[in-house]
Design a protein around this motif. Sequence first.
Motif, PDB file in Angstrom:
ATOM      1  N   ALA A   1       0.833  -1.206   0.000  1.00 49.69           N
ATOM      2  CA  ALA A   1       0.000   0.000   0.000  1.00 49.69           C
ATOM      3  C   ALA A   1       0.863   1.248   0.000  1.00 49.69           C
ATOM      4  O   ALA A   1       2.056   1.198   0.278  1.00 49.69           O
ATOM      5  CB  ALA A   1      -0.911   0.008   1.212  1.00 49.69           C
ATOM      6  N   THR A   2       0.198   2.334  -0.275  1.00 51.76           N
ATOM      7  CA  THR A   2       0.913   3.606  -0.385  1.00 51.76           C
ATOM      8  C   THR A   2       0.585   4.562   0.767  1.00 51.76           C
ATOM      9  O   THR A   2       1.229   5.585   0.928  1.00 51.76           O
ATOM     10  CB  THR A   2       0.600   4.236  -1.759  1.00 51.76           C
TER      11      THR A   2
ATOM     12  N   ASP B   1       4.242  -5.949  -2.502  1.00 54.21           N
ATOM     13  CA  ASP B   1       4.825  -4.684  -2.946  1.00 54.21           C
ATOM     14  C   ASP B   1       5.290  -3.971  -1.681  1.00 54.21           C
ATOM     15  O   ASP B   1       4.469  -3.425  -0.938  1.00 54.21           O
ATOM     16  CB  ASP B   1       3.771  -3.866  -3.695  1.00 54.21           C
TER      17      ASP B   1
ATOM     18  N   ALA C   1       7.313  -1.411  -1.482  1.00 56.36           N
ATOM     19  CA  ALA C   1       7.931  -0.114  -1.829  1.00 56.36           C
ATOM     20  C   ALA C   1       8.083   0.796  -0.603  1.00 56.36           C
ATOM     21  O   ALA C   1       9.152   1.366  -0.380  1.00 56.36           O
ATOM     22  CB  ALA C   1       7.103   0.585  -2.899  1.00 56.36           C
ATOM     23  N   HIS C   2       7.031   0.922   0.182  1.00 58.93           N
ATOM     24  CA  HIS C   2       7.096   1.858   1.311  1.00 58.93           C
ATOM     25  C   HIS C   2       7.972   1.373   2.451  1.00 58.93           C
ATOM     26  O   HIS C   2       8.716   2.146   3.044  1.00 58.93           O
ATOM     27  CB  HIS C   2       5.683   2.155   1.822  1.00 58.93           C
TER      28      HIS C   2
ATOM     29  N   THR D   1      10.152  -0.308  -4.757  1.00 56.93           N
ATOM     30  CA  THR D   1      10.907   0.823  -5.279  1.00 56.93           C
ATOM     31  C   THR D   1      12.143   0.949  -4.395  1.00 56.93           C
ATOM     32  O   THR D   1      12.200   0.348  -3.318  1.00 56.93           O
ATOM     33  CB  THR D   1      10.104   2.139  -5.240  1.00 56.93           C
TER      34      THR D   1
ATOM     35  N   HIS E   1      13.547   4.044  -3.605  1.00 61.03           N
ATOM     36  CA  HIS E   1      13.763   5.443  -3.198  1.00 61.03           C
ATOM     37  C   HIS E   1      12.879   5.896  -2.048  1.00 61.03           C
ATOM     38  O   HIS E   1      12.713   7.086  -1.822  1.00 61.03           O
ATOM     39  CB  HIS E   1      13.557   6.366  -4.401  1.00 61.03           C
ATOM     40  N   LYS E   2      12.278   4.973  -1.340  1.00 66.16           N
ATOM     41  CA  LYS E   2      11.472   5.424  -0.181  1.00 66.16           C
ATOM     42  C   LYS E   2      12.283   5.128   1.084  1.00 66.16           C
ATOM     43  O   LYS E   2      13.359   5.685   1.225  1.00 66.16           O
ATOM     44  CB  LYS E   2      10.103   4.768  -0.241  1.00 66.16           C
TER      45      LYS E   2
ATOM     46  N   ARG F   1      15.941   6.770  -7.376  1.00 66.10           N
ATOM     47  CA  ARG F   1      14.651   6.376  -7.927  1.00 66.10           C
ATOM     48  C   ARG F   1      14.840   5.147  -8.822  1.00 66.10           C
ATOM     49  O   ARG F   1      15.541   5.203  -9.828  1.00 66.10           O
ATOM     50  CB  ARG F   1      14.066   7.540  -8.728  1.00 66.10           C
TER      51      ARG F   1
HETATM   52  C1  LIG Z   1       3.237   0.861  -2.609  1.00 61.40           C
HETATM   53  C2  LIG Z   1       3.842   1.494  -3.825  1.00 61.40           C
HETATM   54  N1  LIG Z   1       4.246   0.713  -4.830  1.00 61.40           N
HETATM   55  C3  LIG Z   1       4.803   1.228  -5.942  1.00 61.40           C
HETATM   56  C4  LIG Z   1       4.967   2.579  -6.100  1.00 61.40           C
HETATM   57  C5  LIG Z   1       5.532   3.050  -7.409  1.00 61.40           C
HETATM   58  O1  LIG Z   1       6.425   4.023  -7.337  1.00 61.40           O
HETATM   59  P1  LIG Z   1       6.786   4.885  -8.643  1.00 61.40           P
HETATM   60  O2  LIG Z   1       5.552   5.604  -9.048  1.00 61.40           O
HETATM   61  O3  LIG Z   1       7.836   5.800  -8.163  1.00 61.40           O
HETATM   62  O4  LIG Z   1       7.250   3.923  -9.676  1.00 61.40           O
HETATM   63  C6  LIG Z   1       4.568   3.435  -5.083  1.00 61.40           C
HETATM   64  C7  LIG Z   1       4.764   4.890  -5.254  1.00 61.40           C
HETATM   65  O5  LIG Z   1       4.679   5.743  -4.521  1.00 61.40           O
HETATM   66  C8  LIG Z   1       3.990   2.883  -3.918  1.00 61.40           C
HETATM   67  O6  LIG Z   1       3.596   3.670  -2.925  1.00 61.40           O
END
Ligand SMILES: Cc1ncc(COP(=O)(O)O)c(C=O)c1O
Length: 276
Positions: free
Chosen positions: A5-6, A31, A33-34, A57, A59-60, A66
């Motif tokens: 989640a974002t 995922d 990323a966060h 990702t 870069h978080k 990035r």
């Molecule tokens: C959970 C999650 N996955 C993937 C992404 C994808 O990142 P990007 O748009 O930088 O590729 C984000 C971006 O903020 C994210 O919050």
Amino acid sequence: IWVGATAYPLKFNYKKFAEIADEVGAYLAADIAHVAGLIVGGAHPSPVPYVHIVTTTTHKTLRGPRGAMIMVTNKGLKKDPELGDKVNKAVFPGLQGGPHDNTTAGIALALFEAAQPSFKKYAAQIVKNSGVLAKTLMDGGLKLVGGGSENHLLLVNLTNVLGAGSGVFAQKALDLVGLTLNKNTVPDETSSPFYPSGVRLGPPASTSRGMKEKEMKFIGSVILEVIDLLKSYRLPEKKEERKAYITKFEKEIRANKKMKEIHLRVKKLALRFPIP
Ligand SMILES: Cc1ncc(COP(=O)(O)O)c(C=O)c1O
């Protein structure tokens, strides 16, 4: 099935997702990323034993350039020994062309940093800082989605203090005093994604600058002070009135003496903690 989640302030229960996916024979992908940096630093559970694929990702909270990574787990290879090859082929030549070698080198450096003992401390401090910031905001009367923060992220629902669609006021005013965050939708959003009712924030960057619990209390109190200054503003119900109203709001808040004084205090803090 994807888990990730974002704007989620609590820990993910990857085991539970795995039970659901395994029951129906589905692939499970996390995922992260966060929370990647928190996972590497041991401050958040790892999905690796439970999922087939991990994407992130870089870069978080992982604090790299990035970019992104896709990883296949042992569980994934057990389900399909060719899964790694399939992912590789899907990326190249399937989706991508020439590599960005500069970014790959940057990712390697970020992973090296994340493997150091200091990164463990960093990840733990992020979670501590988030908790203190969350408590400060809640003690001041703000509602946090999830009732607090267990990771690096806080999602504040402003509906009870500034009304529906008020994230834009908080984002713009806090930006003016030197605090960067973004407006964000909240669960059961009654407004729209363009004018959401919440804000999303977190301490990974300020923690990199060396800020700890004391500074989080200060930042939390500043956020409360600024939000208190916004109490007379409400997003107009009529869409066509919103743009002019927000322009007027920005003009007034920019000229507000108290805002200028708060900005100076934030600037003083920032100068004490330079970007490393
Ligand atoms: C959970 C999650 N996955 C993937 C992404 C994808 O990142 P990007 O748009 O930088 O590729 C984000 C971006 O903020 C994210 O919050």
